[in-house]
Design an enzyme around this catalytic site. Structure first.
Site, PDB file in Angstrom:
ATOM      1  N   SER A 142      43.709  89.679 119.955  1.00 27.75           N
ATOM      2  CA  SER A 142      43.461  89.386 118.545  1.00 27.75           C
ATOM      3  C   SER A 142      42.669  90.530 117.942  1.00 27.75           C
ATOM      4  O   SER A 142      42.128  91.379 118.662  1.00 27.75           O
ATOM      5  CB  SER A 142      42.664  88.082 118.420  1.00 27.75           C
ATOM      6  OG  SER A 142      42.189  87.876 117.095  1.00 27.75           O
ATOM      7  N   TYR A 155      36.532  81.839 120.605  1.00 28.30           N
ATOM      8  CA  TYR A 155      37.772  82.604 120.440  1.00 28.30           C
ATOM      9  C   TYR A 155      37.539  84.086 120.736  1.00 28.30           C
ATOM     10  O   TYR A 155      38.331  84.729 121.426  1.00 28.30           O
ATOM     11  CB  TYR A 155      38.275  82.413 119.011  1.00 28.30           C
ATOM     12  CG  TYR A 155      39.643  82.992 118.730  1.00 28.30           C
ATOM     13  CD1 TYR A 155      40.782  82.400 119.242  1.00 28.30           C
ATOM     14  CD2 TYR A 155      39.785  84.120 117.925  1.00 28.30           C
ATOM     15  CE1 TYR A 155      42.043  82.918 118.964  1.00 28.30           C
ATOM     16  CE2 TYR A 155      41.038  84.645 117.642  1.00 28.30           C
ATOM     17  CZ  TYR A 155      42.158  84.035 118.167  1.00 28.30           C
ATOM     18  OH  TYR A 155      43.406  84.557 117.889  1.00 28.30           O
TER      19      TYR A 155
END
Length: 283
Positions: A142, A155
């Site tokens: 990401s 995350y």
């Protein structure tokens, strides 16, 4: 070496978003595809879209956190197609909330799916990829595998771990002389349902935060993201940044080291402050 025609590609998290777009683009490029997701309704829709364009597709429900099931799935895909060339470890979730307010199980769940799911997929398929003589591991990290953000500690932790794991894998494949390329993918804001499907800490403005992400940050379509990823895979690139936002932030991180907020003035910093304000629990 890196064309897709006739190759077998496996995509996890294919029930929506980037995963669905990857599966469709892979078929358009001539690949055979195996798709999976824990969301059976989304998976069925992806399968239907693929079959509507004549795709040779194998679709299975799969929870990427279930290691033994993943190992069995890898063998089943290999048995079905006779070979496996590419694995796209794409499945992911997120939890939104401060470290203070997060429960241990909230953090563990994100790590189980986003990190261990990637490890499970890589380990399960790696023997088949090596045996194919033309393998490729594509792990989806990401933008938050490059820099951190408030309210996203779980995350961020998982995606930084995916980045490190994948970079180490790439080095090992080179040193061992295995015919397996390895690519880390860092998407920025992509227009999917990811934010609305997130788990939020109690007291947060879930709809407001999801709307903020969709309106101000999600600038890249899933189809465009898939096209960028496949272009990088075709060239054997070790890393790909998906979207102008992540490219800009990557540059900021390179310029500022561990404190990119020092250069984030004006509108960008105001957006961050807005998000942080919404992340403050309503006590």
């Amino acid at each position: 070496m890196h064309e897709f025609a006739g190759k077998v590609a496996v995509v996890t998290g294919a029930g929506s978003g980037i995963g669905r777009a990857l599966a469709l683009e892979l078929w358009r490029e001539g690949a055979k595809v195996a798709i999976s997701d824990v969301d059976v309704d989304g998976l069925a829709e992806t399968e239907a879209q693929l079959k509507a364009i004549g795709a040779d597709v194998k679709a299975d429900r799969l929870d990427v956190t279930e290691r033994e099931a993943f190992l069995a799935y890898a063998d089943a895909v290999h048995e079905h197609f006779g070979t496996v060339n590419q694995i796209y470890n794409n499945a992911g979730i997120t939890f939104v909330g401060s470290i203070e307010d997060a429960r241990f199980k909230d953090i563990e769940r994100v790590m189980d799916v986003d990190y261990w799911g990637v490890v499970n997929g890589t380990k399960a398929f790696l023997p088949h990829l090596i045996a194919s003589g033309d393998g490729h591991v594509i792990n989806i990290s990401s933008a938050l595998g490059l820099f951190s953000a408030p309210g996203q500690a779980a995350y961020v932790s998982a995606k930084f771990a995916v980045r490190g794991f994948t970079e180490a894998l790439r080095q090992e494949m080179v040193l061992a002389g295995h015919p397996v390329r390895v690519t880390t993918v860092h998407p920025g804001g992509v227009r999917t349902g990811f934010a609305r499907n997130a788990v939020f800490a109690e007291g947060l403005d879930q709809d407001g935060l999801a709307e903020l992400f969709e309106e101000q940050q999600a600038k890249t379509t899933p189809q465009r993201a898939a096209q960028i990823i496949l272009a990088a895979v075709r060239k054997g690139k070790p890393r790909v940044l998906v979207g102008p936002d992540v490219k800009a932030m990557d540059l900021v991180v390179r310029l500022t080291g561990s404190r990119p907020e020092r250069l984030l003035g004006g509108p960008v910093m105001r957006r961050v402050q807005q998000v942080v304000h919404r992340l403050m629990p309503k006590r």
